[in-house]
Design a protein around this motif. Structure first.
Motif, PDB file in Angstrom:
ATOM      1  N   PRO A 267      48.228  47.914  39.258  1.00 55.12           N
ATOM      2  CA  PRO A 267      47.009  48.179  38.654  1.00 55.12           C
ATOM      3  C   PRO A 267      47.139  48.591  37.343  1.00 55.12           C
ATOM      4  CG  PRO A 267      47.214  49.093  40.894  1.00 55.12           C
ATOM      5  CD  PRO A 267      48.606  48.523  40.539  1.00 55.12           C
ATOM      6  N   ARG A 268      48.379  49.431  36.917  1.00 56.02           N
ATOM      7  CA  ARG A 268      47.969  49.864  35.523  1.00 56.02           C
ATOM      8  C   ARG A 268      48.672  48.773  34.386  1.00 56.02           C
ATOM      9  NH1 ARG A 268      49.037  55.733  33.709  1.00 56.02           N
ATOM     10  NH2 ARG A 268      47.350  55.725  35.182  1.00 56.02           N
ATOM     11  N   PHE A 269      49.673  48.051  34.875  1.00 59.86           N
ATOM     12  CA  PHE A 269      50.370  47.069  33.907  1.00 59.86           C
ATOM     13  C   PHE A 269      49.972  45.436  34.448  1.00 59.86           C
ATOM     14  CE2 PHE A 269      53.070  51.186  33.861  1.00 59.86           C
ATOM     15  CZ  PHE A 269      52.574  51.444  32.601  1.00 59.86           C
ATOM     16  N   GLY A 270      49.647  45.295  35.257  1.00 64.42           N
ATOM     17  CA  GLY A 270      49.575  43.705  35.888  1.00 64.42           C
ATOM     18  C   GLY A 270      48.219  43.373  35.121  1.00 64.42           C
ATOM     19  N   LYS A 271      48.130  41.877  35.185  1.00 63.75           N
ATOM     20  CA  LYS A 271      46.836  41.310  34.827  1.00 63.75           C
ATOM     21  C   LYS A 271      45.798  41.495  35.940  1.00 63.75           C
ATOM     22  CE  LYS A 271      45.751  36.295  33.454  1.00 63.75           C
ATOM     23  NZ  LYS A 271      44.701  36.259  34.393  1.00 63.75           N
ATOM     24  N   SER A 272      44.636  42.161  35.189  1.00 63.15           N
ATOM     25  CA  SER A 272      43.514  42.326  36.074  1.00 63.15           C
ATOM     26  C   SER A 272      42.763  41.457  36.266  1.00 63.15           C
ATOM     27  CB  SER A 272      42.808  43.648  35.431  1.00 63.15           C
ATOM     28  OG  SER A 272      42.317  43.260  34.271  1.00 63.15           O
ATOM     29  N   ILE A 273      42.043  41.240  37.508  1.00 63.80           N
ATOM     30  CA  ILE A 273      41.435  40.326  38.079  1.00 63.80           C
ATOM     31  C   ILE A 273      40.283  40.080  37.447  1.00 63.80           C
ATOM     32  CG2 ILE A 273      39.994  39.860  40.146  1.00 63.80           C
ATOM     33  CD1 ILE A 273      41.976  39.631  41.741  1.00 63.80           C
ATOM     34  N   ASN A 274      39.723  38.816  37.122  1.00 60.70           N
ATOM     35  CA  ASN A 274      38.520  38.421  36.462  1.00 60.70           C
ATOM     36  C   ASN A 274      37.331  38.207  37.570  1.00 60.70           C
ATOM     37  OD1 ASN A 274      36.176  37.463  35.402  1.00 60.70           O
ATOM     38  ND2 ASN A 274      37.355  35.734  34.049  1.00 60.70           N
ATOM     39  N   PHE A 275      36.796  39.146  37.974  1.00 58.61           N
ATOM     40  CA  PHE A 275      35.899  39.035  39.091  1.00 58.61           C
ATOM     41  C   PHE A 275      34.715  37.916  39.148  1.00 58.61           C
ATOM     42  CE2 PHE A 275      37.604  43.249  39.840  1.00 58.61           C
ATOM     43  CZ  PHE A 275      37.704  43.421  40.878  1.00 58.61           C
ATOM     44  N   SER A 276      34.335  37.817  38.005  1.00 58.94           N
ATOM     45  CA  SER A 276      33.376  36.867  37.761  1.00 58.94           C
ATOM     46  C   SER A 276      33.683  35.193  37.936  1.00 58.94           C
ATOM     47  CB  SER A 276      32.489  36.949  36.608  1.00 58.94           C
ATOM     48  OG  SER A 276      33.193  37.224  35.495  1.00 58.94           O
ATOM     49  N   SER A 277      35.128  35.208  37.862  1.00 59.99           N
ATOM     50  CA  SER A 277      35.693  33.892  38.206  1.00 59.99           C
ATOM     51  C   SER A 277      35.861  33.418  39.582  1.00 59.99           C
ATOM     52  CB  SER A 277      37.226  33.706  37.465  1.00 59.99           C
ATOM     53  OG  SER A 277      37.923  34.282  38.329  1.00 59.99           O
ATOM     54  N   TYR A 278      35.442  34.425  40.437  1.00 64.64           N
ATOM     55  CA  TYR A 278      35.480  34.088  41.932  1.00 64.64           C
ATOM     56  C   TYR A 278      34.105  33.449  42.331  1.00 64.64           C
ATOM     57  CZ  TYR A 278      40.055  35.762  42.550  1.00 64.64           C
ATOM     58  OH  TYR A 278      41.608  36.027  42.199  1.00 64.64           O
ATOM     59  N   GLY A 279      33.000  33.566  41.425  1.00 59.26           N
ATOM     60  CA  GLY A 279      31.647  33.291  41.772  1.00 59.26           C
ATOM     61  C   GLY A 279      30.587  34.265  40.995  1.00 59.26           C
ATOM     62  N   ARG A 280      29.566  33.562  41.032  1.00 55.67           N
ATOM     63  CA  ARG A 280      28.485  34.121  40.179  1.00 55.67           C
ATOM     64  C   ARG A 280      27.949  35.508  40.684  1.00 55.67           C
ATOM     65  NH1 ARG A 280      26.628  33.503  36.176  1.00 55.67           N
ATOM     66  NH2 ARG A 280      24.544  33.419  36.399  1.00 55.67           N
ATOM     67  N   TRP A 281      27.852  35.602  42.134  1.00 55.62           N
ATOM     68  CA  TRP A 281      27.255  36.991  42.879  1.00 55.62           C
ATOM     69  C   TRP A 281      28.374  37.630  43.521  1.00 55.62           C
ATOM     70  CZ3 TRP A 281      22.043  38.009  42.498  1.00 55.62           C
ATOM     71  CH2 TRP A 281      21.465  36.988  41.806  1.00 55.62           C
ATOM     72  N   ALA A 282      27.846  39.098  43.319  1.00 47.55           N
ATOM     73  CA  ALA A 282      28.646  40.158  44.456  1.00 47.55           C
ATOM     74  C   ALA A 282      27.445  40.845  45.249  1.00 47.55           C
ATOM     75  CB  ALA A 282      29.242  41.092  43.584  1.00 47.55           C
ATOM     76  N   LEU A 283      27.894  40.688  46.364  1.00 45.07           N
ATOM     77  CA  LEU A 283      26.956  41.393  47.546  1.00 45.07           C
ATOM     78  C   LEU A 283      27.734  42.679  47.775  1.00 45.07           C
ATOM     79  CD1 LEU A 283      25.028  39.818  50.375  1.00 45.07           C
ATOM     80  CD2 LEU A 283      26.442  41.910  50.813  1.00 45.07           C
ATOM     81  N   VAL A 284      26.883  43.534  47.738  1.00 45.46           N
ATOM     82  CA  VAL A 284      27.130  45.250  48.144  1.00 45.46           C
ATOM     83  C   VAL A 284      26.557  45.707  49.049  1.00 45.46           C
ATOM     84  CG1 VAL A 284      28.018  47.383  47.408  1.00 45.46           C
ATOM     85  CG2 VAL A 284      28.320  45.403  45.867  1.00 45.46           C
ATOM     86  N   THR A 285      26.907  46.157  50.422  1.00 40.90           N
ATOM     87  CA  THR A 285      26.255  46.572  51.457  1.00 40.90           C
ATOM     88  C   THR A 285      26.184  48.366  51.432  1.00 40.90           C
ATOM     89  OG1 THR A 285      28.042  47.009  53.376  1.00 40.90           O
ATOM     90  CG2 THR A 285      26.698  45.016  53.034  1.00 40.90           C
TER      91      THR A 285
END
Ligand SMILES: NC(=O)c1ccc[n+]([C@@H]2O[C@H](COP(=O)([O-])OP(=O)(O)OC[C@H]3O[C@@H](n4cnc5c(N)ncnc54)[C@H](OP(=O)(O)O)[C@@H]3O)[C@@H](O)[C@H]2O)c1
Ligand SMILES: *[C@@H]1O[C@H](CO)[C@@H](O)[C@H](O)[C@H]1NC(C)=O
Ligand SMILES: *[C@@H]1O[C@H](CO)[C@@H](O)[C@H](O)[C@H]1NC(C)=O
Ligand SMILES: *[C@@H]1O[C@H](CO)[C@@H](O)[C@H](O)[C@H]1NC(C)=O
Ligand SMILES: *[C@@H]1O[C@H](CO)[C@@H](O)[C@H](O)[C@H]1NC(C)=O
Length: 316
Positions: free
Chosen positions: A34-52
């Protein structure tokens, strides 16, 4: 060397290797990655995020943090007015699109038709299964006020909702061969948690479900993570101020999001990770002591709430 000596050496060797590997894996997944690795590009997984459970506490922070990373957000929870207020706040702060779905997850299966209908045509890259009800206060199973209702509520809200939301959204992720599912469990799933039995067992479902589902779908590019937080200062825990061991939701979620892609199972926040390994170690070497410490902690939490007039045990 005698036969016993050989067996002894072999066992010591296995334990040593496992311990060293375990410690390195833990440090990589929770700290170095988490500190030194390449962080995830969340928006490259899809346009929307759904949170309950997106209008308060941990869920609201997941929604805001994902919006900050450029995702459009679908907010799902019970109260329409709160949903609209949070949607507006997110749109204005992060300049992204939002949609809201008002459903009560303690209701029957018909709510999932509404969810399916409202997400039609939306490419969902990230699903955060956060909604959950808990005890208003830790207590013995038979002392839970309105016990039979709580049993139903917790199972519907925590267990059914997680499995159903995955059932609805996983197909499109598998089809695109990418997606991220974050299931919020709880530390109570992995350490002794008497006086929280239904809740902790429902969290154990979340954790086990995530691990086994990950084994099935990680090969096709879907990341599935279970997050097991300790105390976070939200309405659920009736804490207003954060502290080192009970952070504010914002601090917690920022830390937890950084572990996505590195840890399949994590407490999310380093002090909680350390607390969890300590608790598991204690459970391993002294299960009796571990159980009695849990009971004392739970009793303290309950007594504090009783003193503040926030709670009364049932008597049966
Ligand atoms: N806080 C902690 O210390 C802690 C520790 C470990 C795990 N967790 C887990 O983290 C998750 C979030 O907890 P939190 O502390 O952030 O909770 P919270 O602050 O109480 O927020 C709960 C959210 O869920 C929604 N919600 C509650 N009941 C619902 C229902 N029946 N149907 C639909 N939506 C509902 C609420 O929205 P409305 O009120 O608008 O309906 C709200 O947005 C839970 O799964 C919890 O088990 C929390
Ligand atoms: C992340 O992915 C999106 C969509 O694929 C892209 O537009 C954006 O530039 C990427 N951001 C970074 C920081 O790589
Ligand atoms: C239900 O899920 C919520 C959120 O994941 C959690 O906070 C709560 O403790 C769970 N309740 C039970 C009874 O498992
Ligand atoms: C708790 O709930 C109240 C009323 O629903 C809300 O105004 C407040 O912001 C919430 N507190 C936290 C820490 O989320
Ligand atoms: C569980 O709750 C009961 C009261 O209902 C209390 O007497 C007991 O000490 C509690 N145990 C633990 C471990 O918290």
């Amino acid at each position: 060397m005698s036969c016993c000596g050989l067996i002894g050496t072999f066992c010591t060797f296995v334990v040593l290797i496992q311990t060293v590997l375990g410690v390195f894996r833990w440090i990589y997944e929770n700290i170095l990655g988490p500190r030194f690795g390449k962080s995830i590009n969340f928006s490259s997984y899809g346009r929307w995020a759904l949170v309950t459970g997106a209008t308060d506490g941990i869920g609201k922070e997941y929604a805001k943090s994902l919006a900050q990373r450029g995702m459009n957000i679908i907010l799902v929870s019970r109260t329409l007015s709160k949903l609209e207020a949070v949607a507006k706040e997110i749109q204005e702060a992060y300049n992204v699109d939002t949609a809201v779905i008002d459903v009560d997850f303690t209701s029957g299966p018909e709510i999932y038709e509404k969810v399916k209908d409202r997400i039609k045509g939306k490419e969902i890259g990230v699903l955060v299964n956060n909604v959950g009800v808990s005890y208003s206060c830790p207590d013995f199973f038979l002392a839970i006020p309105d016990r039979e209702k709580l049993i139903q509520d917790i199972i519907r809200c925590n267990i059914t909702s997680m499995a159903m939301m995955c059932s609805i959204i996983l197909p499109q992720m598998v089809q695109r061969q990418k997606g991220i599912i974050i299931n919020i469990a709880s530390m109570s799933a992995v350490v002794p948690a008497s006086n929280l039995t239904i809740y902790s067992a429902s969290k154990a479902f979340a954790d086990k479900f995530s691990k086994d589902l990950a084994a099935e779908y990680e090969k096709v590019g879907v990341i599935i993570q279970s997050v097991c937080p300790g105390f976070v200062a939200t309405n659920m825990t009736k804490m207003k101020k954060g502290s080192f061991m009970a952070p504010l939701p914002k601090q917690f979620v920022e830390a937890a999001l950084k572990t996505v892609g590195f840890a399949g199972h994590t407490a999310g926040y380093i002090p909680h990770c350390l607390m969890q390994v300590s608790a598991q170690f204690l459970q391993f070497i002294a299960p009796g002591l571990s159980r009695s410490i849990t009971l004392k902690t739970m009793a303290n939490v309950r007594n504090r709430q009783i003193k503040r007039g926030l709670y009364t045990s049932a008597t049966n």
